[in-house]
Design an enzyme around this catalytic site. Sequence first.
Site, PDB file in Angstrom:
ATOM      1  N   VAL A   1       0.854  -1.192   0.000  1.00  0.00           N
ATOM      2  CA  VAL A   1       0.000   0.000   0.000  1.00  0.00           C
ATOM      3  C   VAL A   1       0.887   1.238   0.000  1.00  0.00           C
ATOM      4  CG1 VAL A   1      -1.826   1.270   1.170  1.00  0.00           C
ATOM      5  CG2 VAL A   1      -1.776  -1.242   1.292  1.00  0.00           C
TER       6      VAL A   1
ATOM      7  N   MET B   1       2.023   5.014   0.558  1.00  0.00           N
ATOM      8  CA  MET B   1       1.743   6.116   1.462  1.00  0.00           C
ATOM      9  C   MET B   1       1.454   7.383   0.652  1.00  0.00           C
ATOM     10  SD  MET B   1       2.134   4.487   4.330  1.00  0.00           S
ATOM     11  CE  MET B   1       1.519   3.065   3.383  1.00  0.00           C
TER      12      MET B   1
ATOM     13  N   ALA C   1       4.653  -1.159   3.365  1.00  0.00           N
ATOM     14  CA  ALA C   1       4.389   0.253   3.144  1.00  0.00           C
ATOM     15  C   ALA C   1       5.213   0.716   1.948  1.00  0.00           C
ATOM     16  CB  ALA C   1       4.759   1.060   4.383  1.00  0.00           C
ATOM     17  N   LYS C   2       4.532   1.161   0.889  1.00  0.00           N
ATOM     18  CA  LYS C   2       5.229   1.668  -0.294  1.00  0.00           C
ATOM     19  C   LYS C   2       5.606   3.133  -0.069  1.00  0.00           C
ATOM     20  CE  LYS C   2       3.856   0.718  -4.467  1.00  0.00           C
ATOM     21  NZ  LYS C   2       2.970   0.633  -5.651  1.00  0.00           N
ATOM     22  N   VAL C   3       6.887   3.405  -0.219  1.00  0.00           N
ATOM     23  CA  VAL C   3       7.412   4.737   0.049  1.00  0.00           C
ATOM     24  C   VAL C   3       8.204   5.209  -1.170  1.00  0.00           C
ATOM     25  CG1 VAL C   3       8.944   6.071   1.535  1.00  0.00           C
ATOM     26  CG2 VAL C   3       7.553   4.241   2.516  1.00  0.00           C
TER      27      VAL C   3
END
Length: 222
Positions: free
Chosen positions: A58, A60, A87-89
């Site tokens: 997902v 951010m 967490a995709k950053v």
Amino acid sequence: MIYLADTANLEEIKSLLHYFPLAGVTTNPTIIGAENKPLSVILQEIIELIGDKRMLHVQMISRQAEDMLREAKTYKFKYGLGDNFFAKVPVSAEGYRAMPMLKDAGINVTATAIFTQQQALVAARAGADWVAPYVNRLDNISSHGIEVVKHIVENIDKFKLDTKVLAASFKTVDQVHRVSMVGSHAATISHEILERLRSHPMTDLSLEGFEKDGAHLYDIEF
């Protein structure tokens, strides 16, 4: 190489889960926007479909590192997500700041929006579990998406890093084929391209021929 579905469309995910060995689902704000539903609703529906055995990446939406950390913690705990949550950053300055913060909080990290080998290497050093180079977007600016993926894979092997490559942004089956041949560990692919890569007209013709030639001779009941 493992396959993930780059979509938040429930019907597409259901269709793929019916037959395709999906390792997970990836999303980003553009994909979420295409569904025109709140993220709270979409995430709940996707989680119910894929369960806790497949990965969920997902992205951010926050811009500051501290906000990315709070956002990721919220998603993880609100939906009771475990080690299959990533967490995709983005590889912005704040994104790089956020990566070790997320890792220290026990949250897995996927570094996204990568266009160079050096961006991927820095993300790996910052603690990213996955790095996601954009293949077709590189090709569209007269760069070489496959070559960038190849160099990232080579760096990971050379420096014995724990990070893996999640190639993204595809417009053709051939691009998927070529990233697999240069050693990408995973690829996240649209429903349309996944359908294309698993099918072939000669396969359909072969199946029709098998049925025509042998159906009347298969006389054992089952």
